[in-house]
Write an enzyme that holds these catalytic residues in place. Structure first.
Site, PDB file in Angstrom:
ATOM      1  N   CYS A  30     -45.290 -27.654 -46.736  1.00  0.00           N
ATOM      2  CA  CYS A  30     -46.323 -28.479 -47.375  1.00  0.00           C
ATOM      3  C   CYS A  30     -47.436 -27.614 -47.968  1.00  0.00           C
ATOM      4  CB  CYS A  30     -46.870 -29.455 -46.336  1.00  0.00           C
ATOM      5  SG  CYS A  30     -48.374 -30.328 -46.826  1.00  0.00           S
ATOM      6  N   CYS A  33     -50.958 -28.548 -46.879  1.00  0.00           N
ATOM      7  CA  CYS A  33     -51.126 -28.162 -45.473  1.00  0.00           C
ATOM      8  C   CYS A  33     -51.510 -26.691 -45.379  1.00  0.00           C
ATOM      9  CB  CYS A  33     -49.832 -28.403 -44.684  1.00  0.00           C
ATOM     10  SG  CYS A  33     -49.300 -30.124 -44.599  1.00  0.00           S
TER      11      CYS A  33
END
Length: 129
Positions: A30, A33
């Protein structure tokens, strides 16, 4: 304080045994993230009185499912075992710090009172059906 890895085995215990717990649901693949990770780590170092934990949603799929995680990163903040904040998306450092301050400033007696009132209203609505 360094962040701790949260799993299905230690998630509940961590929430129960700590005053304020900030949880980052993330995954290795991600991009947002990865962008948020340094902000989260810096906040963990600067706020030793708060517990910071990370849940790898790939490794902890059952836990992520129980938490109803549909997008990542998702941030959950618990105070006195009560979920007081939930949001999806990476927060910029200033906004994240404002969130931590706001959670710290909460009147938890008032929060508990509001929860009790909401539960009483739900019970009353259910009784009327």
């Amino acid at each position: 304080m360094a962040t701790i890895e949260l799993t299905a085995q230690n998630f509940g215990e961590t929430i129960q045994q700590n005053g304020t717990v900030v949880v980052d649901f993330w995954a290795e693949w991600c991009g947002p993230c990865k962008q948020f990770a340094p902000t989260f780590e810096k906040a963990a170092q600067e706020n030793p009185d708060i517990t910071f934990g990370k849940v790898d949603t790939d490794a902890e799929q059952q836990l992520a499912g129980q938490a109803q995680i549909t997008s990542i990163p998702t941030l959950m903040v618990f105070r006195d075992q009560i979920l007081v904040h939930r949001s999806s998306g990476a927060l910029p450092p200033a906004q994240f710090n404002q969130l931590l301050t706001a959670v710290n400033d909460l009147d938890m007696d008032q929060v508990r009172k509001e929860i009790a009132e909401q539960e009483a209203a739900k019970a009353a609505d259910g009784a009327e059906v």
